[in-house]
Design a protein around this motif. Structure first.
Motif, PDB file in Angstrom:
ATOM      1  N   GLN A  25     -10.313   2.941  -0.933  1.00 42.76           N
ATOM      2  CA  GLN A  25      -9.475   2.596   0.213  1.00 42.76           C
ATOM      3  C   GLN A  25      -8.023   3.007  -0.022  1.00 42.76           C
ATOM      4  O   GLN A  25      -7.358   3.558   0.871  1.00 42.76           O
ATOM      5  N   ASP A  26      -7.515   2.756  -1.213  1.00 42.12           N
ATOM      6  CA  ASP A  26      -6.126   3.123  -1.528  1.00 42.12           C
ATOM      7  C   ASP A  26      -5.924   4.632  -1.446  1.00 42.12           C
ATOM      8  O   ASP A  26      -4.905   5.107  -0.921  1.00 42.12           O
ATOM      9  N   ILE A  51      -6.227  -5.775   3.750  1.00 41.50           N
ATOM     10  CA  ILE A  51      -6.019  -4.331   3.754  1.00 41.50           C
ATOM     11  C   ILE A  51      -7.190  -3.735   4.533  1.00 41.50           C
ATOM     12  O   ILE A  51      -8.346  -3.915   4.158  1.00 41.50           O
ATOM     13  N   LEU A  94      -5.744   5.623   2.221  1.00 41.13           N
ATOM     14  CA  LEU A  94      -4.515   5.231   2.907  1.00 41.13           C
ATOM     15  C   LEU A  94      -3.320   6.100   2.527  1.00 41.13           C
ATOM     16  O   LEU A  94      -2.367   6.225   3.311  1.00 41.13           O
ATOM     17  N   ARG A  95      -3.346   6.698   1.355  1.00 41.47           N
ATOM     18  CA  ARG A  95      -2.221   7.560   0.951  1.00 41.47           C
ATOM     19  C   ARG A  95      -2.056   8.749   1.890  1.00 41.47           C
ATOM     20  O   ARG A  95      -0.972   9.326   1.968  1.00 41.47           O
ATOM     21  N   ARG A 118     -10.436  -6.771   1.617  1.00 40.94           N
ATOM     22  CA  ARG A 118     -10.460  -5.362   2.016  1.00 40.94           C
ATOM     23  C   ARG A 118     -11.569  -5.159   3.043  1.00 40.94           C
ATOM     24  O   ARG A 118     -12.718  -5.515   2.803  1.00 40.94           O
ATOM     25  N   VAL A 125       0.840  -1.187   0.000  1.00 42.24           N
ATOM     26  CA  VAL A 125       0.000   0.000   0.000  1.00 42.24           C
ATOM     27  C   VAL A 125       0.885   1.249   0.000  1.00 42.24           C
ATOM     28  O   VAL A 125       2.037   1.223   0.463  1.00 42.24           O
ATOM     29  N   GLU A 126       0.351   2.312  -0.523  1.00 49.21           N
ATOM     30  CA  GLU A 126       1.021   3.611  -0.453  1.00 49.21           C
ATOM     31  C   GLU A 126       0.416   4.378   0.713  1.00 49.21           C
ATOM     32  O   GLU A 126      -0.802   4.388   0.896  1.00 49.21           O
ATOM     33  N   SER A 162      -2.190  -5.001   6.371  1.00 51.47           N
ATOM     34  CA  SER A 162      -1.879  -3.568   6.272  1.00 51.47           C
ATOM     35  C   SER A 162      -3.055  -2.815   6.865  1.00 51.47           C
ATOM     36  O   SER A 162      -4.185  -2.946   6.384  1.00 51.47           O
TER      37      SER A 162
END
Length: 503
Positions: A73-74, A132, A77-78, A158, A3-4, A102
């Protein structure tokens, strides 16, 4: 897949995770010096769980919807700090699965708990399965604005908007269920233990829905028995078992050191993580208080137990116990042939507890395999267990861990207590139980169990006869048979022999 994130804590030490957990506003330190986190979600969210783009045992979602959720979600999380924890599900080199969690650092307790359950791995290779997890990201339009999206094809789950640790634990194990099935075995929602006898060590696999006594039966001692695994075990052809976790996720409600000293002593260690366990303002813990939830939990490592056995040192399975927390005419113990074993396994009859959420607590349930985490069509479980039983001689027994003669509060009923169940397990291991054939269901019922002083719990018909309730007994027999056949007929994959065994 990495993940970023704004910042990544890459596999922090247990001490670092404990320090991050103590920074959480919902965390308190108990009288034992361990951490106790109160969560918003207090049980697993079955109604918010979806399998992506293939036939499943529950709800499904499209690949397009999963991709939309993944992007949401991504993106979230950034802009967050994230903890990454790597490990193995299982510790046998030939069978272990690389896993990763994560999770946003605001919920460090989940990472700390998961680290205790994973077996450690030194490499940072891409995982076979990963979860995630964003506990603080709601997703409107889903039940409780919450979703658990399971992508079996790519080994990714997820989780959005649940802060209950069970979604991390079961997230990995649900995908592992699929892996085991495709390798020719079956993942069982089961404990594993070994019991020494005069004939040698006997291996017991104990399956049951959460809250029905699976952990208690696994950890209760007979002949200096040793627990091996608490929650999930793979059964492979030839009766070979494989463990999954390096620790336990144990229910704490009504935890009594007199009955369960091995679990109790692990739960009160300073390194244990507690979740939703009652404590007062002074930090004093009360395992019997249920004002917030009965589903209080503890996570500890197997090494925190006084005595246990590593799963890699265990032989093939000798006995399979199917737990059934019932309240009518099911005996404390019953012996099953292979077809009956597959039928009762698929019926998964029990009374629900708070572990399954408020909607399940107190309700009579039929959960195939007592495994609500099997992601494929449930009928596949019944056929596979029958196939596995044919590859190796495993004796199967049904154990009622509930009541006989009626529900709690009915003065005519009797409770099957922990010492009763323990005596049955010991008797099975030592082959010291006398058996009769039940005229109504065709399974074997006990006529004598050493250390068990109540024949009416062993043969419920006797209780109903003494109380003048035989009409009620016969009606219950006919109702159960009809309901069971109808239930099994809901699974088109099942072989006719399994359905017939329930009639």
């Amino acid at each position: 897949m990495h993940v970023e994130a704004l910042k990544i804590y890459d596999n922090p030490t247990p001490e670092e995770l404990r320090a991050l957990t103590e920074q959480m506003p919902q965390c308190r330190v108990t009288e034992f010096g361990n951490v106790n986190v109160q969560t918003k979600a207090v049980s697993r969210s079955a109604g918010s769980t979806y399998v992506v783009a293939e036939a499943s045992s529950g709800k499904t979602m499209t690949r397009e919807e999963f991709d939309r959720i993944a992007k949401m979600q991504d993106d979230y999380l950034r802009e967050r700090e994230v903890i990454v924890v790597d490990g193995y599900i299982g510790n046998d080199p030939s069978f272990r699965t690389k896993a990763r969690l994560s999770i946003e650092a605001a919920n460090a307790n989940i990472a700390g708990m998961q680290q205790k359950l994973y077996f450690p791995r030194e490499d940072r290779d891409e995982p076979d399965v990963q979860v995630i997890y964003t506990p603080n990201l709601p997703i409107p339009g889903y039940p409780d604005d919450r979703v658990i999206a399971v992508d079996l094809e790519n080994g990714v789950t997820r989780v959005l908007n649940s802060d209950y640790f069970g979604e991390s634990k079961k997230g990995g194990l649900r995908m592992w269920n699929d892996i085991v099935y495709r390798r020719g075995g079956l993942a069982l929602h089961a404990g594993l233990k070994v019991i020494p006898t005069a004939e040698g060590e006997k291996v017991f696999m104990i399956i049951g829905l959460s809250g029905t006594g699976k952990t208690t039966t696994t950890f209760t001692t007979q002949n200096d028995s040793l627990p091996v695994q608490d929650d999930f075990v793979a059964l492979m052809p030839g009766g070979t078992p494989y463990g999954t976790e390096n620790g336990c996720f144990a229910k704490t409600f009504s935890l009594d050191p007199d009955f369960e000293p091995n679990i109790y002593n692990a739960v009160v260690k300073s390194t244990t993580y507690l979740e939703n366990v009652y404590q007062d303002d002074a930090g004093k813990v009360n395992f019997f208080e249920e004002s917030y939830t009965q589903n209080g939990r503890a996570v500890f490592e197997m090494s925190d137990l006084a005595r246990y056995r590593d799963a890699t040192e265990v032989g093939t399975v000798d006995y399979l116990l199917i737990l059934n927390r019932n309240e009518n005419i099911i005996p404390a113990v019953a012996g099953l042939n292979q077809e009956q074993a597959a039928a009762y396994f698929m019926l998964g009859e029990t009374t629900g507890t708070s572990a399954g959420g408020a909607a399940e607590a107190g309700r009579f349930l039929r959960v195939p395999g007592t495994n609500p985490f099997f992601p494929l069509p449930h009928g596949l479980q019944g056929n596979r267990i029958l196939e596995l039983l044919a590859t190796h001689p495993i004796e199967t027994y049904l154990l009622n861990t509930g009541r006989v003669g009626g529900p709690e509060g009915d003065e005519r009923s009797k409770k099957v207590k922990i010492p009763h169940t323990s005596a049955c397990v010991k008797g099975i291991a030592e082959r010291s139980i006398g058996w009769d054939e039940d005229p109504d269901f065709g399974y074997a019922v006990a006529s004598d169990v050493p250390g068990f002083d109540d024949l009416e719990l062993l043969q419920p018909r006797r209780l109903y006869e003494r109380e003048g309730r035989m009409s009620e007994y016969r009606e219950t027999v006919e109702r159960l048979k009809a309901e069971r056949v109808a239930r099994l007929e809901e699974f088109p994959e099942l072989t006719p022999e399994i359905v017939k065994a329930a009639s």
